[in-house]
Scaffold this motif. Sequence first.
Motif, mmCIF file in Angstrom:
data_model
loop_
_atom_site.group_PDB
_atom_site.id
_atom_site.type_symbol
_atom_site.label_atom_id
_atom_site.label_comp_id
_atom_site.label_asym_id
_atom_site.label_seq_id
_atom_site.Cartn_x
_atom_site.Cartn_y
_atom_site.Cartn_z
ATOM 1 N N GLY A 130 0.808 -1.212 0.000
ATOM 2 C CA GLY A 130 0.000 0.000 0.000
ATOM 3 C C GLY A 130 0.842 1.264 0.000
ATOM 4 N N MET A 131 1.902 1.269 0.807
ATOM 5 C CA MET A 131 2.792 2.432 0.825
ATOM 6 C C MET A 131 3.502 2.601 -0.518
ATOM 7 S SD MET A 131 2.352 3.788 3.779
ATOM 8 C CE MET A 131 0.639 3.238 3.598
ATOM 9 N N ALA A 132 3.881 1.466 -1.143
ATOM 10 C CA ALA A 132 4.553 1.529 -2.440
ATOM 11 C C ALA A 132 3.622 1.977 -3.545
ATOM 12 C CB ALA A 132 5.136 0.151 -2.784
ATOM 13 N N THR A 133 2.317 1.896 -3.328
ATOM 14 C CA THR A 133 1.355 2.420 -4.297
ATOM 15 C C THR A 133 1.054 3.891 -4.051
ATOM 16 O OG1 THR A 133 0.323 0.247 -4.607
ATOM 17 C CG2 THR A 133 -0.990 2.171 -5.195
ATOM 18 N N ALA A 174 -4.957 2.777 -0.251
ATOM 19 C CA ALA A 174 -5.686 2.809 1.020
ATOM 20 C C ALA A 174 -6.252 1.435 1.366
ATOM 21 C CB ALA A 174 -6.808 3.843 0.948
ATOM 22 N N PHE A 175 -6.779 0.724 0.380
ATOM 23 C CA PHE A 175 -7.319 -0.615 0.628
ATOM 24 C C PHE A 175 -6.218 -1.583 1.046
ATOM 25 C CE2 PHE A 175 -11.152 0.035 -2.403
ATOM 26 C CZ PHE A 175 -11.785 0.770 -1.418
ATOM 27 N N LEU A 176 -5.078 -1.510 0.376
ATOM 28 C CA LEU A 176 -3.964 -2.395 0.734
ATOM 29 C C LEU A 176 -3.483 -2.130 2.153
ATOM 30 C CD1 LEU A 176 -1.890 -2.397 -2.585
ATOM 31 C CD2 LEU A 176 -2.828 -4.421 -1.455
ATOM 32 N N ALA A 177 -3.300 -0.866 2.492
ATOM 33 C CA ALA A 177 -2.807 -0.530 3.824
ATOM 34 C C ALA A 177 -3.815 -0.916 4.905
ATOM 35 C CB ALA A 177 -2.495 0.971 3.897
ATOM 36 N N THR A 178 -5.103 -0.652 4.675
ATOM 37 C CA THR A 178 -6.126 -0.991 5.659
ATOM 38 C C THR A 178 -6.254 -2.503 5.819
ATOM 39 O OG1 THR A 178 -7.322 1.029 5.079
ATOM 40 C CG2 THR A 178 -8.519 -0.654 6.321
ATOM 41 N N GLY A 179 -6.268 -3.224 4.695
ATOM 42 C CA GLY A 179 -6.352 -4.677 4.770
ATOM 43 C C GLY A 179 -5.163 -5.293 5.477
ATOM 44 N N GLY A 180 -3.965 -4.813 5.184
ATOM 45 C CA GLY A 180 -2.779 -5.324 5.868
ATOM 46 C C GLY A 180 -2.797 -5.031 7.352
#
Length: 224
Positions: A130-133, A174-180
């Motif tokens: 998520g951060m890399a996106t 945001a979805f990647l970071a929240t899911g992780g």
Amino acid sequence: MAGSWQVKAQAGGMLLAILGWVSSCVTTFVPLWKSLNLDLNELEVWTMGLWQVCIAREEGAVECRAHSSFLALPPELRISRLLMCLSNGLGLLGCLLAAPGLEGWRACEDKPGLKRWLLLAGGVAFGTAGMATLAPISWVAYNTVLDFWDDTVPDIVPRWEFGEATFLGWFAGAFLATGGLLLACSARSARTTMLQAPACRQPPATWGAAGGHHPHPKTTDLVI
């Protein structure tokens, strides 16, 4: 067995992470990071991505051309290519790690500690993806705003604006970071639950049960 809220957190986190990963992959390859409308020719709309530039004409024809050279690209586009590819790889790694760690997944059922660590590693991979996106999307958007409001450029010169992929990339990150984060928190909570669970103890056996004799009451306990 983890609590119901942990199962829901794992399911929700995995769903968000997969949705963010798919959106990040789409963002990487679509040529919609920037858009440009020419005032002199309103029948053409130019769009730019990390890999190519496209021209959409009013009659519906779309012509795309790949960037001539990687080194000729602006620095933000060069680094964005690397970071977005890294994000896609980390997202795939997160799926492979987190899936066996989910409750209800039969893999590693006899090893709860391993399942917890797999889930935690998958959550960290998704969060890093998520951060890399978010980083390249925000960088390109920031430079687009600076170029749009650059006073040194004449007003008659057309300027690039945000494309649809910019907003899709923000949602993906945001979805990647929240899911992780949800997956990592559920793994941490499962570890705390295991540490706080009381150990099973057998009731102490009486001497009579072990030796086959029943204990006799002491003479001092008899009431005269």
